[in-house]
Design an enzyme around this catalytic site. Structure first.
Site, PDB file in Angstrom:
ATOM      1  N   CYS A 141      33.143  41.017  47.871  1.00 33.18           N
ATOM      2  CA  CYS A 141      33.467  40.665  48.521  1.00 33.18           C
ATOM      3  C   CYS A 141      34.937  39.957  48.128  1.00 33.18           C
ATOM      4  CB  CYS A 141      33.109  39.632  49.093  1.00 33.18           C
ATOM      5  SG  CYS A 141      31.283  40.716  50.196  1.00 33.18           S
ATOM      6  N   GLU A 142      36.145  40.117  48.408  1.00 29.33           N
ATOM      7  CA  GLU A 142      37.393  39.089  48.454  1.00 29.33           C
ATOM      8  C   GLU A 142      36.666  38.095  48.293  1.00 29.33           C
ATOM      9  OE1 GLU A 142      41.977  39.640  48.682  1.00 29.33           O
ATOM     10  OE2 GLU A 142      40.513  40.224  50.735  1.00 29.33           O
TER      11      GLU A 142
END
Length: 142
Positions: free
Chosen positions: A49-50
């Site tokens: 996930c960013e």
């Protein structure tokens, strides 16, 4: 408190405007019960996930009667909404039911694919895969 997943799906199906859908997603993230700081650890961190995302998957009860209880958090309001969707989808299912549930189907059904960046889409995929792995592990242990 999060509404049941059926209510969430109905609400998204009613709202056509993309901005309003995004607002509702953010509202769901705000309704997500707080995740204790102690659970925001490396073991619960979702990689891929960013944003920073943590999901804790536990079972309440034992054996086949045990039900999943998910807790989650993200430092991004939008991603926290996606975490809320996953929590609403999987909480209350048996580990076996959760292992047979595809969180990405919900994402596609709610038509988020075209309106979400590829990085966020990858993050949702990482969350769904993580929950699936946890559910399979918990189902095997039951």
């Amino acid at each position: 408190m999060l509404p049941p997943i059926e209510t969430i799906i109905e609400n998204f199906e009613i709202v056509e405007d993309d901005d309003m859908r995004l607002e509702y997603l953010i509202e769901l993230g705000r309704a997500l019960p707080p995740m204790p700081e102690a659970l925001r650890n490396e073991a619960n961190r979702v990689h891929g996930c960013e944003s920073q995302v943590w999901i804790d998957t536990a079972v309440e009860g034992s054996g086949p009667e045990g039900r999943l209880k998910l807790q989650g958090f993200s430092d991004s309001f939008i991603v926290r909404g996606f975490v809320a969707l996953m929590v609403a989808l999987y909480t209350g299912k048996s580990a076996r039911e959760a292992a047979e549930t595809d969180g990405l189907d919900l994402f596609r059904h709610l038509r988020f694919g075209a309106h979400v960046t590829s990085k966020r889409s990858n993050g949702v995929r990482a969350m769904a895969e993580r929950i699936h792995r946890d559910a399979v592990r918990l189902a095997e242990a039951a």
